[in-house]
Design an enzyme around this catalytic site. Structure first.
Site, short mmCIF file in Angstrom:
data_model
loop_
_atom_site.label_atom_id
_atom_site.label_comp_id
_atom_site.label_asym_id
_atom_site.label_seq_id
_atom_site.Cartn_x
_atom_site.Cartn_y
_atom_site.Cartn_z
N LYS A 45 -29.29 4.85 -0.98
CA LYS A 45 -27.97 4.83 -1.61
C LYS A 45 -28.12 4.62 -3.11
CE LYS A 45 -23.41 2.60 -1.02
NZ LYS A 45 -22.64 1.55 -0.34
N SER A 70 -18.11 3.13 1.74
CA SER A 70 -18.64 3.77 0.57
C SER A 70 -19.99 4.47 0.81
CB SER A 70 -18.80 2.75 -0.56
OG SER A 70 -19.81 1.80 -0.24
N SER A 101 -18.44 -0.77 4.43
CA SER A 101 -19.07 0.42 3.83
C SER A 101 -20.31 0.93 4.54
CB SER A 101 -19.42 0.15 2.37
OG SER A 101 -18.28 0.20 1.58
#
Lengths: 493, 95
Positions: free
Chosen positions: A79, A159, A183
């Protein structure tokens, strides 16, 4: 030859060790898959092909020398929130334009120490603020899943939308992700993948761009429960650079899979039966209860009376912490600078140009609730409510409940550019209604795919555990997975 | 509690984010939506409840008071938009 990207981490690990194929071959397969898919899915913001091949070559040498680590040669996506030395790290924000850190986050370093290979950086909501991956500076990620008979592009959740989409579309074997309010778990549910947010303190937060420090926690997204267990084992550690990381041994999570649920008590919280919960999710939840009961667990009704206040309390605590954490992006030490007539003007113009709408909104809410005269009414009150939320969980765990089974999302994946959600930020915030309590109480939570809805889209179930009892979650989620099976999207990209 | 346009502009200023009138107007609607939503907390009786300071009952670890890092000025300024001899450069602040 079989498509190597279809192998789970557990399979690839064993077959790499048996030298059935090389780490370079495996990495090359993934790089080819990314090349073919990323134009359509936008899951990666940067692909580090050369670095990946170098790392894979080194893995092959270690495999040959019998010095393989736990993740030797396994290609992973990272990420964009995690600092990776010399590699694009921007939290999917324009404000960190051109930032290439001189250091590595502890979690990613732990993975590389075990021999994992980095394929690139994954798209996400800007600074991890969002539930649809639409707030990224790099544009939305497209969910590899589509509703049956429809060509509409769906969100992968957020997210960690890039992480979830890349795992679901076979563009990495597993991915790092972070969870501040859901998330990891919500995107996992939207893509038919497994995601675990471990207990606060289980993974070091060092080198992860901070959003809300008292809630942020790293964890993996993987294709099945076993792979998630393998990844978490390597990600977790105590770290002198993060004083909130805990000094507890990291168990062999994989060993908990297959253990019996006999004698376990699974709590079903009545407050999670919210109004408007789709019957399909209600049904899936009941199925989950039946599967766990069949496996020998006892199902008990419980009450977590402050559940409905978790979301409003979160939207005070998280923006307040964000407004403080994001003060550092000022055009002086790193990233974007927009010149102004004086220093204050430079700050204001840099931040206006660098942050997207949702980030600005949260910084401003946070600034407001912390401003003179409002601190007690908002922030202090929210932190007291947080104590009550945590107490709810402590009460049921004290009464003998081992884990809690709940829905994970109030719907399956929705369309990119949903007008109703875009017009009202609060509607989007409600996506996290089932996930946020876990962050507020610092508990571990796992999202496991449990079925498809009428449109053929994946739905997940959530298990919530006691602090540092991730093993209980893995073994229980594994039972659900055994009963429900695993789910993959039809390839259209 | 709701905010007016002047408050939105003041908060933007405190947040060091430049906003146009049009943006402030839109932000006012969104901020009031969020503040209206969090208003629900007024229903909760928190008498005698301690505010949470840490989700896990941990005692902060102490370490020896020794230098463990440093001597990397080049690394520290490497990503800055404007530097000179390992100083960060900013617009003039003192006339």
């Amino acid at each position: 030859m079989t498509d190597l990207t279809r192998l789970t981490i557990a399979d690839a690990r064993d077959r790499l060790k048996a030298r059935e194929f090389s780490a370079v071959e495996l990495t090359t397969s993934y790089l080819g898959a990314i090349d073919a898919a990323n134009g359509a899915l936008n899951a990666y913001v940067v692909v580090t092909a050369d670095k990946a091949l170098d790392m894979a070559k080194a893995s092959d040498e270690r495999l040959g020398a019998g010095k393989a680590g736990a993740l030797e040669g396994i290609p992973l996506g990272v990420k964009d929130l995690f600092a990776t030395e010399g590699v694009h790290t921007q939290a999917a924000s324009h404000v960190l334009d051109g930032f290439k850190p001189k250091y590595e986050s502890t979690v990613t370093q732990n993975l590389w120490n075990e021999g994992a290979v980095m394929l690139g950086k994954l798209n996400m909501d800007e600074f991890a603020m969002g539930s649809s991956n639409e707030s990224s500076y790099y544009g939305p990620v497209v969910n590899p899943w589509k509703a049956e008979g429809s060509d509409e592009k769906l969100v992968p959740g957020g997210s960690s939308g890039g992480s979830a989409a890349a795992v679901a579309a076979y563009l990495c074997a597993g991915a790092t992700a972070t969870d501040t309010g859901g998330s990891i778990r919500q995107p996992a549910a939207f893509t038919g993948t497994v995601g675990i947010k471990p207990t606060y303190g289980r993974c070091s937060r060092w080198g992860i761009a901070a959003y809300a420090s008292s809630l942020d926690q790293a964890g993996p997204i993987a294709r099945d429960v076993r792979d998630a267990a393998i990844l978490l084992k390597s990600m977790a550690s105590v770290d002198a650079k993060d004083t909130t990381s805990v000094d507890l041994p990291v168990p062999d999570y994989e060993a908990s899979l297959g253990q019996s649920l006999k004698g376990m008590k699974i709590g079903i919280p009545k407050e999670y039966r919210i109004e408007g919960l789709p019957p399909e999710i209600e049904k899936l939840w009941a199925e989950g209860m039946a599967w766990l009961k069949d496996a020998g667990a006892e199902i008990v009704d419980i009450s977590l009376p402050h559940t409905k206040y978790a979301l409003p309390a979160y939207y005070i605590v998280a923006p307040a912490e964000a407004s403080s954490n994001l003060a550092r992006y000022d055009g002086v030490r790193y990233g974007l600078r927009v010149d102004g007539k004086d220093i204050a003007d430079m700050y204001e113009k840099t931040r206006a140009a660098g942050f997207g709408e949702e980030v600005k909104r949260r910084i401003m809410v946070g600034t407001y609730v912390l401003s003179a005269g409002y601190y007690d009414a908002y922030y202090l009150k929210a932190q007291k409510v947080r104590t009550l939320i945590k107490r709810d969980f402590e009460t049921v765990f004290h009464a003998g409940v081992d884990a809690i089974l709940a829905p994970i999302t109030p719907s399956s994946a929705f369309a990119i550019g949903d007008k109703e959600l875009a017009a009202d930020p609060v509607k989007m915030y409600l996506q996290d209604v089932f996930t946020i309590t876990v962050n507020m109480a610092g508990l571990p939570g796992i999202s496991v795919p449990a079925g498809l809805d009428g449109k053929g889209l994946p739905l997940g179930l959530q298990l919530i555990g006691k602090p540092f009892e991730e093993e209980t979650l893995f073994k229980t989620a594994h039972v659900i997975e055994q009963a429900a099976g695993t789910f993959s999207p039809k390839k259209w990209w | 509690m709701s905010v007016d346009l002047a408050t939105v502009k003041r908060v933007a200023r405190l947040s060091r984010i430049a906003v146009t009138d049009e943006e402030a107007e839109r932000m006012m609607g969104h901020l009031n939506g969020i503040l209206g939503f969090v208003e629900q907390l007024s229903e909760v009786d928190v008498t005698g409840v301690e505010p949470m300071t840490s989700v896990t009952p941990i005692t902060m670890r102490l370490r020896a008071d020794a230098v463990t890092d440093g001597d990397k000025a080049d690394d520290i300024v490497a990503n800055a938009p404007s530097t000179d001899q390992n100083f960060f450069l900013v617009p003039k602040v003192v006339e």
